[in-house]
Scaffold this active site. Structure first.
Site, short mmCIF file in Angstrom:
data_model
loop_
_atom_site.label_atom_id
_atom_site.label_comp_id
_atom_site.label_asym_id
_atom_site.label_seq_id
_atom_site.Cartn_x
_atom_site.Cartn_y
_atom_site.Cartn_z
N GLY A 166 39.23 66.92 11.59
CA GLY A 166 38.78 66.13 10.45
C GLY A 166 37.49 66.82 9.80
N LYS A 167 37.45 68.24 9.75
CA LYS A 167 36.52 68.93 9.23
C LYS A 167 36.36 68.76 7.60
CE LYS A 167 37.21 72.96 10.49
NZ LYS A 167 37.62 74.15 9.91
N ASP A 226 38.60 82.07 16.68
CA ASP A 226 39.88 82.53 16.20
C ASP A 226 39.58 84.03 15.71
OD1 ASP A 226 41.27 80.08 16.49
OD2 ASP A 226 41.11 79.51 14.16
N ILE A 227 40.56 85.10 15.90
CA ILE A 227 40.01 86.27 15.29
C ILE A 227 40.18 86.17 13.68
CG2 ILE A 227 41.21 88.51 15.05
CD1 ILE A 227 42.49 88.28 17.81
N LYS A 282 32.14 69.64 28.21
CA LYS A 282 32.50 70.86 28.46
C LYS A 282 32.82 71.63 27.05
CE LYS A 282 31.95 72.51 32.20
NZ LYS A 282 30.48 72.47 32.98
N CYS A 287 57.09 64.25 -11.60
CA CYS A 287 57.55 65.65 -11.63
C CYS A 287 59.08 65.70 -11.20
CB CYS A 287 56.87 66.41 -10.65
SG CYS A 287 56.67 68.05 -11.12
N GLU A 332 67.98 73.95 -12.57
CA GLU A 332 67.30 74.28 -11.19
C GLU A 332 68.41 74.11 -9.96
OE1 GLU A 332 63.73 72.12 -10.14
OE2 GLU A 332 63.55 73.37 -8.21
N HIS A 356 51.31 65.11 -12.21
CA HIS A 356 51.18 64.34 -10.89
C HIS A 356 49.78 63.67 -11.15
CE1 HIS A 356 53.74 66.93 -8.15
NE2 HIS A 356 53.77 67.68 -9.14
N GLU A 408 48.67 61.56 -9.07
CA GLU A 408 48.06 61.17 -7.83
C GLU A 408 46.77 62.26 -7.38
OE1 GLU A 408 50.98 62.84 -8.20
OE2 GLU A 408 51.69 64.14 -6.75
#
Ligand code: GLN
Length: 549
Positions: free
Chosen positions: A19-20, A149-150, A191, A382, A406, A519, A521
């Site tokens: 939750g950052k 993480d790398i 820890k 949409c 489409e 959109h 929202e």
């Protein structure tokens, strides 16, 4: 950047999904409540230039800003929690950083030098951070990924250097970690936090504040232990306890004086926080007077993250009616052949959201037909609006086989199609589109104006004639078939100022049937629920009441 701009860097440890994004947004809300102007920025370690081309199953929702940037869904949290104006400078990915460094290298800007991660990539990252800093008191920068993480190392190195660049009194580091409760031991364990902070310190960053995600408040002993091992004061260890509603997070942080600590560490004088609005909001969330069930008929239903803003906007629409909103996610593929009536019977309103790809498309059309014929409130967003036009054309306007190109290039009635030329508000130019062009960068993106017809459902909801809403799509309503659809009573209640782009459609003689090409929202907030969502939920409530009478 004004001379006194302060920076808060938020990193995450142990694992992802702690939750950052919400913690960053909540800190933003607290600082705003003290009268500070803020902005938020997300740095993402992946190599895609933006999340625009990423599958929602992998990445969750793509959030669109007013200026048409396709961004990480955390920017949605930022906008819902604060008044920060966000745009393309508020989200950088590794791909975007490398893209600009490589462009400069090709142009010869590095004058024959060897281009390296340090300093060239890190300099570019630092420039990107500064690009969001204009005119605000505090910039909150969330660094994606997990310490260790790398991929996120260049970002971490850049934020480490940043402190010496702008002065140590102007920067703090906040680290979000996990303090799990281990049932067999009957206690919480510190820890993982110790290790994560050790990792962070090994790259030269000493955190100033630890946010410890946990399911219970941490005792003073535990806080003291974490403080000792992690080299911070006890009052710099904050419990980030699980809460029922995300909108409680600012209050939980405030109760532990997180905002006091932040302004103290950054040496900023502010007024006392005004959190009345947040308290009122949480009170409202906890005491709904009624509830409605909304069926969301879509494709990405197994991953709630894909409809993040939509779920929130429906929830806000409920708040606007003192009403809880239960969401029933319906996989449109499961209602393609039979089963529509039974599956959707218990819903008080039906929503077909945005989407791409043909899977489950006929199921969506069936759900729309069902809502139209059963007089059940319907909201199409949409793709949902486009399919509402297809449904209406097929079953109410006698256009058998109508479709969007489409999904069916040969359809006899291409009611939705690729417009090859239109006046584009974002760029203020006439845009031309080649149907065979690349996928990236060919969408209508960002905020566009729309003029609403008086007396329509849309007008009743918004209460005004001109609105701006955000778009993310390629296909449009086909004007060549407009007259025929209008003759069959389809209402076109929202269009672009030049009248060329159809933005809102409605079905007459129905309690609430509306489709919009944009959109809505993305612009809904808990304190300012979006008018279309408030109006839709009200219609669902009325439907429910009428059923039980
Ligand atoms: N696939 C449709 C289009 O590109 C709808 C997109 C969407 O719903 N966001 O026009």
């Amino acid at each position: 950047m004004s001379r006194k701009t302060k920076f808060i860097f938020i990193t995450g440890g142990v694992l992802s999904s702690l939750g950052k994004g919400l913690a960053s947004a909540a800190i933003g809300a607290l600082l705003e409540s003290r009268g500070l102007t803020i902005t938020l920025q997300k740095l993402d370690p992946y190599i895609n230039v933006d999340p625009g081309t990423m599958n929602p199953f992998q990445h969750g929702e793509v959030f669109v800003t007013d200026d048409g940037a396709e961004t990480d869904l955390d920017l949605g949290h930022y906008e819902r929690f604060t008044h920060a104006k966000l745009g393309r400078n508020n989200n950088y990915t590794t791909g975007k950083i490398y893209h600009s460094v490589i462009t400069k290298e090709r142009r010869g800007d590095y004058l024959g030098g060897t281009v390296q991660v340090i300093p060239h990539i890190t300099d570019e990252i630092k420039r990107s951070i500064l690009s969001a800093a204009d005119g605000v008191d505090v910039v909150i920068v969330e660094v994606g990924g997990t310490i260790g993480d790398i991929e996120s190392l260049p970002f971490q190195e850049a934020i480490r250097q940043f402190k010496s660049d702008v002065g140590k009194e102007n920067v703090i580091y906040v680290h979000l970690t996990l303090v799990p409760y281990i049932a067999t031991a009957g206690e919480v364990k510190t820890k993982p936090t110790q290790h994560s902070v050790k990792e962070l310190r090994s790259i030269g960053i000493q955190p100033d504040i630890l946010l410890c995600r946990t399911d219970r408040f941490l005792s003073d002993d535990i806080k003291a232990k974490i403080a000792l091992f992690c080299n911070v004061d006890v009052d710099q260890v904050i419990t980030a306890k699980d809460v029922d509603s995300i909108y409680e997070v600012p209050l939980v942080f405030h109760q532990q004086h997180l905002d006091d600590k932040i302004v103290e560490l950054l040496n900023i004088w502010t007024r006392a926080p005004k959190l009345h609005e947040w308290e009122k909001l949480v009170e409202k969330i906890k005491n709904p007077k009624d509830s409605v069930t909304i069926a969301i008929v879509g494709k990405y239903i197994h991953l709630r993250e894909s409809y993040k803003s939509l779920n929130e906007a429906l929830f806000h629409g409920g708040l606007g009616n003192d009403c809880a909103v239960e969401l029933d996610f319906v996989d449109s593929e499961t209602i393609e052949d039979t089963n529509v009536e039974t599956r959707l019977a218990s819903a008080h309103g039906i929503l077909v959201p945005g989407g791409f790809g043909s899977r489950g498309i006929e199921g969506k059309i069936r759900a729309i037909r069902y809502s139209r014929e059963q007089q059940k409130p319907f909201f199409g967003i949409c793709l949902g609006m486009q399919m509402a036009v297809v449904e209406y054309a097929r079953h109410a306007a006698g256009m058998t086989g109508a479709h969007s190109t489409e999904f069916d290039k040969q359809t006899p009635f291409p009611v939705i199609y690729l417009m090859t030329e239109w006046f584009d508000y974002q760029t203020q130019t006439v845009q031309k589109r080649d149907p065979d062009s690349d996928k990236g960068g060919t969408m209508r993106l960002g905020a566009y104006p729309c003029v609403i017809k008086e007396g329509s459902t849309a007008y009743r909801a918004y209460g005004r004639k001109e609105i701006f809403e955000r778009h993310r799509h390629r296909f449009e309503f086909n004007n060549a078939l407009r007259e025929r659809l209008e003759k069959a009573a389809l209402v076109i209640s929202g269009v672009s100022p030049d009248g060329e782009l159809v933005e809102i459609i409605e079905v007459p003689d129905h309690p609430w049937f509306l489709g919009c090409q944009f959109h809505p929202e993305f612009k809904s907030r808990p304190m300012e629920p979006h008018p279309l969502f408030v109006s839709f939920i009200r219609a669902a409530l009325e439907y429910k009441k009428a059923q039980s009478d």
